[in-house]
Design an enzyme around this catalytic site. Structure first.
Site, short mmCIF file in Angstrom:
data_model
loop_
_atom_site.label_atom_id
_atom_site.label_comp_id
_atom_site.label_asym_id
_atom_site.label_seq_id
_atom_site.Cartn_x
_atom_site.Cartn_y
_atom_site.Cartn_z
N ARG A 145 65.49 -15.96 -3.18
CA ARG A 145 65.05 -17.22 -2.57
C ARG A 145 65.50 -18.40 -3.42
O ARG A 145 65.27 -18.43 -4.62
CB ARG A 145 63.53 -17.24 -2.43
CG ARG A 145 62.97 -16.09 -1.61
CD ARG A 145 61.47 -16.02 -1.70
NE ARG A 145 61.01 -15.80 -3.07
CZ ARG A 145 59.74 -15.84 -3.44
NH1 ARG A 145 58.79 -16.12 -2.56
NH2 ARG A 145 59.40 -15.63 -4.71
N LYS A 176 61.64 -12.27 7.36
CA LYS A 176 60.75 -13.37 7.02
C LYS A 176 59.84 -13.72 8.19
O LYS A 176 60.19 -13.52 9.36
CB LYS A 176 61.54 -14.61 6.59
CG LYS A 176 62.58 -15.11 7.58
CD LYS A 176 63.39 -16.24 6.94
CE LYS A 176 64.53 -16.70 7.83
NZ LYS A 176 65.34 -17.77 7.19
N LYS A 218 62.22 -21.83 12.17
CA LYS A 218 63.06 -20.63 12.12
C LYS A 218 63.74 -20.41 13.48
O LYS A 218 64.95 -20.24 13.57
CB LYS A 218 62.22 -19.40 11.77
CG LYS A 218 61.33 -19.55 10.53
CD LYS A 218 62.13 -19.67 9.26
CE LYS A 218 61.25 -19.52 8.02
NZ LYS A 218 60.21 -20.53 7.86
N ASP A 261 68.92 -26.22 6.82
CA ASP A 261 69.17 -25.29 5.72
C ASP A 261 70.41 -24.47 6.06
O ASP A 261 70.49 -23.86 7.14
CB ASP A 261 67.97 -24.37 5.50
CG ASP A 261 66.80 -25.09 4.86
OD1 ASP A 261 66.98 -26.26 4.43
OD2 ASP A 261 65.71 -24.50 4.77
N ARG A 306 69.94 -25.34 -3.43
CA ARG A 306 68.80 -24.80 -4.18
C ARG A 306 69.16 -23.38 -4.58
O ARG A 306 69.21 -22.47 -3.75
CB ARG A 306 67.55 -24.87 -3.32
CG ARG A 306 67.16 -26.31 -2.98
CD ARG A 306 66.28 -26.43 -1.78
NE ARG A 306 66.94 -25.91 -0.58
CZ ARG A 306 66.32 -25.78 0.60
NH1 ARG A 306 65.06 -26.13 0.72
NH2 ARG A 306 66.98 -25.31 1.63
N GLU A 327 67.86 -22.54 9.00
CA GLU A 327 66.61 -23.15 9.44
C GLU A 327 66.85 -24.59 9.87
O GLU A 327 67.81 -25.23 9.42
CB GLU A 327 65.53 -23.12 8.34
CG GLU A 327 65.03 -21.75 7.99
CD GLU A 327 63.81 -21.77 7.07
OE1 GLU A 327 63.18 -22.84 6.94
OE2 GLU A 327 63.50 -20.73 6.49
N ASN A 373 64.44 -27.77 9.71
CA ASN A 373 63.14 -28.24 9.23
C ASN A 373 62.80 -29.60 9.83
O ASN A 373 63.57 -30.56 9.69
CB ASN A 373 63.15 -28.34 7.70
CG ASN A 373 63.30 -26.97 7.06
OD1 ASN A 373 62.33 -26.29 6.79
ND2 ASN A 373 64.54 -26.56 6.82
N ARG A 421 70.15 -27.76 1.41
CA ARG A 421 69.35 -28.63 2.28
C ARG A 421 70.20 -29.84 2.64
O ARG A 421 70.58 -30.64 1.76
CB ARG A 421 68.07 -29.06 1.56
CG ARG A 421 67.31 -30.21 2.22
CD ARG A 421 66.88 -29.93 3.65
NE ARG A 421 66.07 -28.73 3.80
CZ ARG A 421 64.76 -28.66 3.57
NH1 ARG A 421 64.11 -29.74 3.19
NH2 ARG A 421 64.12 -27.51 3.77
#
Length: 319
Positions: free
Chosen positions: A232, A159, A124, A272, A224, A280, A282, A209
């Protein structure tokens, strides 16, 4: 090559969608030897990092997909590559694992992603290094600051910094309903730091993604898409994955971040992006290989193993 995968238990793999399995399958197809172990299998004994490692073969049977050839305690430096694919939670056990892997590097092991780089890139917080690509964001444990951020932006996502799969994500709209409760719960009454981001309406079109391998973006993202009123898009939270070509903005973000992150030892990264904004970075065990390949025909696992072979067989210097 001898490739050892540090992963969660193989018995829990859903091989129809598992990205680590896709890596193993492609590596095996090329004739590389495949090994697997769990974090709990590692040990530091008399200064040497080893693990109880299983050499495996892939059977082709979807119900009983691997067979153990042999199992032995092996120095991690004896492998040509160690692939870190343990899923979060990124807790202290995870940190200890990266520290053991870093010690193994000092003894000659080649670990991907680089353990110190995984530790240094909270998935994050890392977006703050690339703030020109992000929506308005606040990181704080202060209820006063978090309330003020909501008052300014009116529609906000809250979050935790250590969540995964969409866990612990809340949207507070203009009416502020449950704002205090959410802040108190996520911060544990001010004891934990959390993230607040201005809500990005483009989430209805998906949380994209974007996979970046050795600094280069995969040409397709997996959007997504949230379902049934969810905010979400995470697949683990019921989102539906739809592969699509990278937009101009997607590619701009990926091409700006890719070389920087690769130079830090991050061979595989999952960015993301919602709409035009990075949300984000990842680095632990990015997924979506098979979903992108199944829908587009682009072989993500082949691109990854190509990059791994370049790093190992051609001994690309690390920075």
């Amino acid at each position: 090559m001898k490739i050892a995968f540090l992963a969660d238990p193989l018995s829990g793999f859903k091989i129809y969608k598992d990205s680590t399995f896709a890596m193993m399958r492609e590596a095996a197809r090329r004739g590389h030897a495949i090994y697997a172990f769990e974090q709990r299998d590692m040990a530091l004994d008399d200064g040497v990092v080893s693990a109880d490692v299983a050499e495996i073969t892939l059977t082709g049977d979807p119900d009983d997909w691997y067979a153990v050839v042999k199992q032995a305690s092996t120095r991690l430096s004896e492998f040509d590559a160690v692939i870190e694919r343990k899923d979060p939670p990124f807790d202290m056990e995870y940190v200890y694992g990266t520290q053991l892997l870093q010690l193994a590097e000092m003894q000659g092991a080649r670990v991907f992603n680089k353990p110190s780089a995984i530790r240094d890139h909270n998935e994050k917080l890392s977006i703050a290094q690339f703030s020109n690509f992000t929506a308005p964001t606040l990181v704080s444990s202060s209820a006063e600051r978090l309330r003020a951020f909501h008052a300014l932006h009116r529609d906000v996502i809250f979050k935790p910094l250590d969540g995964m799969g969409g866990a612990g994500i809340f949207r507070i709209k203009d009416d502020g309903m449950n704002l205090g409760s959410v802040i108190e719960t996520l911060t544990e009454l001010g004891a934990r730091t959390i993230m607040a981001q201005k809500y990005i309406p483009a989430i209805v079109h998906g949380d994209k993604r974007i996979l970046v391998i050795d600094g280069q973006p995969v040409p397709f993202a997996l959007a997504r898409i949230p379902q049934a009123g969810e905010v979400r898009g995470n697949l683990a939270a019921g989102g539906v994955g739809r592969a699509q070509p990278l937009s101009t903005r997607d590619r701009e973000i990926a091409e700006a971040l890719g070389p920087v992150l690769a130079a830090r030892g991050l061979l595989l990264v999952g960015l993301d992006v919602i709409g035009d904004f990075l949300t984000e970075v990842n680095v632990t065990s990015p997924t979506c290989f098979q979903e992108i390949t199944d829908q587009t025909g682009f072989d993500v696992a082949a691109m990854f193993i190509d990059a791994l072979e370049r790093q190992v067989l051609h001994q690309v210097p690390e920075t």
